[in-house]
Write a protein that holds these residues in place. Structure first.
Motif, PDB file in Angstrom:
ATOM      1  N   LYS A  23       0.832  -1.201   0.000  1.00  0.00           N
ATOM      2  CA  LYS A  23       0.000   0.000   0.000  1.00  0.00           C
ATOM      3  C   LYS A  23       0.867   1.251   0.000  1.00  0.00           C
ATOM      4  O   LYS A  23       2.047   1.220   0.340  1.00  0.00           O
ATOM      5  CB  LYS A  23      -0.927   0.010   1.223  1.00  0.00           C
ATOM      6  N   THR A 237      -5.892   1.029  13.312  1.00  0.00           N
ATOM      7  CA  THR A 237      -6.548   0.198  12.306  1.00  0.00           C
ATOM      8  C   THR A 237      -7.414   1.056  11.387  1.00  0.00           C
ATOM      9  O   THR A 237      -7.448   0.849  10.161  1.00  0.00           O
ATOM     10  CB  THR A 237      -7.417  -0.880  12.984  1.00  0.00           C
ATOM     11  N   LYS A 238      -8.106   2.043  11.977  1.00  0.00           N
ATOM     12  CA  LYS A 238      -8.889   2.978  11.150  1.00  0.00           C
ATOM     13  C   LYS A 238      -7.976   3.752  10.213  1.00  0.00           C
ATOM     14  O   LYS A 238      -8.260   3.932   9.025  1.00  0.00           O
ATOM     15  CB  LYS A 238      -9.650   3.942  12.057  1.00  0.00           C
ATOM     16  N   HIS A 241      -6.783   1.806   7.181  1.00  0.00           N
ATOM     17  CA  HIS A 241      -7.766   1.636   6.108  1.00  0.00           C
ATOM     18  C   HIS A 241      -8.134   2.954   5.441  1.00  0.00           C
ATOM     19  O   HIS A 241      -8.488   2.983   4.264  1.00  0.00           O
ATOM     20  CB  HIS A 241      -9.022   0.963   6.662  1.00  0.00           C
ATOM     21  N   GLN A 242      -8.031   4.053   6.201  1.00  0.00           N
ATOM     22  CA  GLN A 242      -8.487   5.342   5.676  1.00  0.00           C
ATOM     23  C   GLN A 242      -7.390   6.167   5.022  1.00  0.00           C
ATOM     24  O   GLN A 242      -7.670   7.035   4.203  1.00  0.00           O
ATOM     25  CB  GLN A 242      -9.138   6.152   6.818  1.00  0.00           C
ATOM     26  N   ARG A 245      -3.749   3.087   0.659  1.00  0.00           N
ATOM     27  CA  ARG A 245      -4.440   2.390  -0.447  1.00  0.00           C
ATOM     28  C   ARG A 245      -3.441   1.499  -1.184  1.00  0.00           C
ATOM     29  O   ARG A 245      -2.275   1.866  -1.305  1.00  0.00           O
ATOM     30  CB  ARG A 245      -5.051   3.392  -1.419  1.00  0.00           C
TER      31      ARG A 245
END
Length: 245
Positions: A23, A237-238, A241-242, A245
């Motif tokens: 990512k 963790t948020k 994911h936010q 990418r």
């Protein structure tokens, strides 16, 4: 949760560099907070690779954050192409500290302060959007805390008199966190920190729910290291994911 479940959950939410090996960072995470942020920052272990920027100030109220953002945020925004803001404020608007006695008390017995915070959260969000139009803004829910336990830790002779204030505070937190759920976009929800300390006891005729403040420091306001680490990992963790990418 029990302490053993906190440890297991903390292992489950553990993040490390393997999680981002395929990512790319798309946004700089910035946490704007009162002293809650300091406790989470000290609990960082494997999450340091996320390069989270903490902007914290002990006792900070929302209006102070707005005043700060007007003056200082533009220069910070110029340093980053994309930013995801995590706003963790409100505690110091609901309760206030007497600097002489070191006791805390409710600012208001009614819900007027919650309505005030709703307006100020919207104002802060609009200001950040004006300064950095394409930024993401996520408000983090406020964990439960105890006036009674704090005042006991500060040597109050009769801390039990604050039990009703504690119930009023939990009701205000519920209303405020419900609004936080509404102001956040559906895909950008806050972790529900209260679930980690909620316990259920069975009695004849039904069940009772309560918060296990034994997972906090003795002051009843700040989480112990294990719980702080779990909450930091939930936030991380948020962020993973936010912002990646």
């Amino acid at each position: 949760m029990s302490e053993n479940k906190i440890i297991k959950s903390s292992r489950y939410f553990r993040v490390n560099k393997r999680d981002i090996q395929d990512k790319t960072a798309q946004s700089q995470p910035i946490i704007i907070s009162d002293s809650k942020g300091n406790y989470k920052k000290r609990a960082i272990t494997t999450e340091d690779f996320l390069n989270i920027k903490f902007i914290t100030k002990k006792g900070q109220k929302v209006q102070q954050a707005i005043d700060w953002a007007e003056k200082e945020l533009p220069s910070i925004c110029h340093q980053h192409k994309n930013i995801t803001f995590y706003i963790w404020l409100g505690t110091c608007n609901l309760t206030e500290l007497n600097r002489t006695t070191r006791y805390i008390s409710l600012v208001n017995q009614n819900d007027s302060n919650v309505r005030y915070l709703r307006r100020k959260f919207i104002e802060l969000k609009e200001l950040i959007t004006k300064i950095k139009p394409k930024s993401k803004i996520i408000f983090l829910e406020i964990p439960p805390y105890s006036i009674q336990r704090w005042n006991r830790s500060q040597g109050h002779k009769n801390p039990d008199i604050f039990s009703e204030d504690d119930q009023t505070l939990q009701n205000q937190l519920y209303l405020l966190n419900t609004f936080i759920q509404e102001i956040n976009q559906s895909a950008e929800k806050s972790p529900k920190f209260d679930l980690d300390i909620r316990k259920t006891s069975t009695r004849k005729g039904g069940t009772d729910e309560y918060y296990n403040f034994n997972l906090y420091r003795t002051d009843g306001v700040h989480p112990n290291f294990l719980l702080a680490k779990l909450w930091m990992r939930r936030i991380a963790t948020k962020i993973l994911h936010q912002c990646y990418r």
